[in-house]
Design a protein around this motif. Structure first.
Motif, PDB file in Angstrom:
ATOM      1  N   GLY A   1       9.712   9.542 -10.536  1.00 30.81           N
ATOM      2  CA  GLY A   1       9.908   8.265 -11.025  1.00 30.81           C
ATOM      3  C   GLY A   1      10.985   7.900 -11.700  1.00 30.81           C
ATOM      4  N   TYR A   2      10.873   8.118 -13.211  1.00 32.40           N
ATOM      5  CA  TYR A   2      12.047   7.775 -13.949  1.00 32.40           C
ATOM      6  C   TYR A   2      13.262   8.539 -13.675  1.00 32.40           C
TER       7      TYR A   2
ATOM      8  N   ASN B   1       0.876  -1.125   0.057  1.00 37.35           N
ATOM      9  CA  ASN B   1       0.005   0.006   0.145  1.00 37.35           C
ATOM     10  C   ASN B   1       0.870   1.234  -0.061  1.00 37.35           C
ATOM     11  N   VAL B   2       2.320   1.178   0.509  1.00 35.12           N
ATOM     12  CA  VAL B   2       2.913   2.522   0.207  1.00 35.12           C
ATOM     13  C   VAL B   2       3.150   2.669  -1.344  1.00 35.12           C
ATOM     14  N   VAL B   3       3.099   3.995  -1.602  1.00 33.43           N
ATOM     15  CA  VAL B   3       3.500   4.514  -2.950  1.00 33.43           C
ATOM     16  C   VAL B   3       4.206   5.579  -2.879  1.00 33.43           C
ATOM     17  N   VAL B   4       4.933   5.983  -4.011  1.00 33.72           N
ATOM     18  CA  VAL B   4       5.718   7.182  -3.870  1.00 33.72           C
ATOM     19  C   VAL B   4       5.543   7.941  -5.306  1.00 33.72           C
ATOM     20  N   PHE B   5       5.346   9.357  -4.940  1.00 37.18           N
ATOM     21  CA  PHE B   5       4.910  10.102  -6.163  1.00 37.18           C
ATOM     22  C   PHE B   5       5.220  11.392  -6.110  1.00 37.18           C
ATOM     23  N   GLY B   6       5.353  12.120  -7.045  1.00 36.11           N
ATOM     24  CA  GLY B   6       5.789  13.454  -6.938  1.00 36.11           C
ATOM     25  C   GLY B   6       6.233  14.022  -8.410  1.00 36.11           C
ATOM     26  N   GLN B   7       6.907  15.370  -8.283  1.00 30.09           N
ATOM     27  CA  GLN B   7       7.347  15.652  -9.599  1.00 30.09           C
ATOM     28  C   GLN B   7       8.750  15.300  -9.740  1.00 30.09           C
ATOM     29  N   ASP B   8       8.790  14.344 -10.958  1.00 22.19           N
ATOM     30  CA  ASP B   8      10.127  13.902 -11.360  1.00 22.19           C
ATOM     31  C   ASP B   8      10.741  12.877 -10.617  1.00 22.19           C
TER      32      ASP B   8
ATOM     33  N   PHE C   1      16.927  15.540  -6.476  1.00 21.07           N
ATOM     34  CA  PHE C   1      18.277  15.240  -5.512  1.00 21.07           C
ATOM     35  C   PHE C   1      18.198  13.727  -5.521  1.00 21.07           C
ATOM     36  N   ARG C   2      17.763  13.020  -6.351  1.00 27.05           N
ATOM     37  CA  ARG C   2      18.040  11.590  -6.713  1.00 27.05           C
ATOM     38  C   ARG C   2      17.307  10.726  -5.546  1.00 27.05           C
ATOM     39  N   VAL C   3      16.808  11.313  -4.612  1.00 31.11           N
ATOM     40  CA  VAL C   3      16.232  10.598  -3.153  1.00 31.11           C
ATOM     41  C   VAL C   3      15.509   9.297  -3.767  1.00 31.11           C
ATOM     42  N   THR C   4      14.812   9.234  -4.784  1.00 30.79           N
ATOM     43  CA  THR C   4      13.972   8.230  -5.327  1.00 30.79           C
ATOM     44  C   THR C   4      14.482   7.273  -6.300  1.00 30.79           C
ATOM     45  N   GLU C   5      15.839   7.548  -6.661  1.00 30.86           N
ATOM     46  CA  GLU C   5      16.532   7.136  -7.781  1.00 30.86           C
ATOM     47  C   GLU C   5      16.148   5.361  -7.601  1.00 30.86           C
ATOM     48  N   GLY C   6      15.944   4.653  -8.676  1.00 29.64           N
ATOM     49  CA  GLY C   6      15.861   3.338  -8.671  1.00 29.64           C
ATOM     50  C   GLY C   6      14.532   2.717  -8.040  1.00 29.64           C
ATOM     51  N   LEU C   7      13.764   3.447  -7.381  1.00 31.09           N
ATOM     52  CA  LEU C   7      12.526   2.793  -6.780  1.00 31.09           C
ATOM     53  C   LEU C   7      11.495   2.432  -7.941  1.00 31.09           C
ATOM     54  N   GLN C   8      11.583   3.297  -8.961  1.00 31.78           N
ATOM     55  CA  GLN C   8      10.524   2.782  -9.965  1.00 31.78           C
ATOM     56  C   GLN C   8      10.964   1.578 -10.699  1.00 31.78           C
TER      57      GLN C   8
ATOM     58  N   GLY D   1       8.109  -0.592 -10.104  1.00 31.76           N
ATOM     59  CA  GLY D   1       7.287  -0.493 -11.240  1.00 31.76           C
ATOM     60  C   GLY D   1       6.541   0.981 -11.032  1.00 31.76           C
ATOM     61  N   SER D   2       5.835   1.495 -12.172  1.00 34.71           N
ATOM     62  CA  SER D   2       5.345   2.813 -12.307  1.00 34.71           C
ATOM     63  C   SER D   2       4.000   2.937 -11.802  1.00 34.71           C
TER      64      SER D   2
END
Length: 335
Positions: free
Chosen positions: A29-30, A20-27, A35-42, A46-47
């Motif tokens: 994903g890909y 149920n945990v999802v991550v989203f916001g401007q830029d 600041f590359r904090v979410t790099e690799g999570l997508q 998955g998207s």
């Protein structure tokens, strides 16, 4: 780990534990975030679990509120804390009030991540420290870590919390703690050196401050980047200061603050945001109310200037070790 790596690890751990945990916001994903904090999570999840959002902060937070009300645990990123203003109605009127206005039928388990503060010459619209605005709103939790170890544990606790959490991330600390100066790396004796972050799941409570540095002469109450500035100031001034890192700004751990001030008899409050109506005013009032008969000198506040954010003079705008050290000396020598 750096703070960036620790925050990413927290989201990775929680996405792996809870679908149920999802991550989203401007830029986020890909691209992996500005600041590359979410790099690799997508790539890993998955998207549908980590995805980009339009440039609409109100839409991002509004969508997160709906997701949270119906069972998801969204982690929404506002690219810079300065950009939260278009989302303020969703944060204040919807997220913060949902549990109360629904008589507990709905909760709002959302985490809103926001890089905050200066240090990257980002100018007036990329450098603000708006934490005091959130602490005024009933129903919100406001968090700001000072080191990678706390950052990961606090973010995990925030994601698991059933109430909305404003998670402020000091940009100056993204690539590691430092000694209070912009041109020097972390001092070697720091007990919060890089790398001391467990790989897996752990929590840091959202309602407990940290005694970052023990001392007997004066209490410094602070959070975020200013923890390191205060430590540098105490070292350079030769003052045995006890530094309280609030970690969770509001609700705050008043018990730890009061116990420290009663022990030392003196208090200096430090934050990066502007002084007038900053959170330091609330801290000073609380210390005065609860520690009046133990105080041996007036409480001092050290903060940013009461001006629009000065791009060209931002390192003079920040409270630095010199300004904080001068306040420490005045308080220790007074009374």
């Amino acid at each position: 780990m750096t703070m960036i790596q620790a925050l990413r690890s927290a989201m990775d751990v929680m996405m792996g534990r809870d679908d149920n945990v999802v991550v989203f916001g401007q830029d986020v994903g890909y691209f992996g975030g500005v600041f590359r904090v979410t790099e690799g999570l997508q790539a890993k999840y998955g998207s549908n679990r980590c995805f980009d959002a339009p440039i609409s902060e109100g839409g991002i937070v509004g969508a997160a509120v709906g997701m949270g009300a119906y069972g998801l645990r969204p982690v929404a990123e506002i690219q810079f804390a300065d950009y939260f203003y278009p989302a303020s109605d969703q944060i204040v009127s919807e997220a913060a009030r949902l549990r109360y206005r629904s008589a507990g039928d709905f909760t709002c388990p959302i985490t809103i991540r926001m890089p905050c503060g200066g240090g990257i010459y980002g100018g007036q619209t990329h450098s603000q420290s708006p934490e005091a605005l959130f602490t005024h709103v009933c129903g919100l939790r406001t968090v700001m870590p000072s080191n990678p170890l706390d950052a990961k544990g606090l973010l995990i606790s925030a994601i698991e919390c059933d109430d909305p959490v404003i998670f402020l991330e000091p940009k100056r600390l993204y690539n590691g703690p430092f000694d209070g100066h912009h041109d020097r790396p972390v001092v070697p004796w720091s007990r919060h050196a890089l790398g001391n972050v467990p790989e897996g799941y752990y929590r840091v409570p959202l309602d407990k401050a940290s005694v970052f540095r023990s001392g007997s002469q004066v209490t410094v109450v602070t959070y975020g980047t200013m923890v390191w500035v205060a430590e540098a100031a105490a070292q350079e001034a030769g003052i045995d200061a006890e530094i309280i890192d609030l970690r969770a700004i509001w609700p705050m751990d008043l018990e730890t603050v009061v116990a420290s001030v009663k022990k030392t008899g003196r208090c200096v409050v430090v934050h990066e945001a502007t002084k007038t109506s900053g959170f330091g005013a609330e801290l000073s009032a609380l210390v005065q109310e609860h520690c009046f008969y133990h105080l041996e000198a007036p409480i001092e506040r050290v903060a940013g200037w009461d001006t629009p954010y000065p791009h060209a003079q931002e390192w003079a705008y920040f409270p630095g070790p010199d300004r904080v050290g001068a306040a420490l000396r005045r308080v220790v020598e007074g009374g």
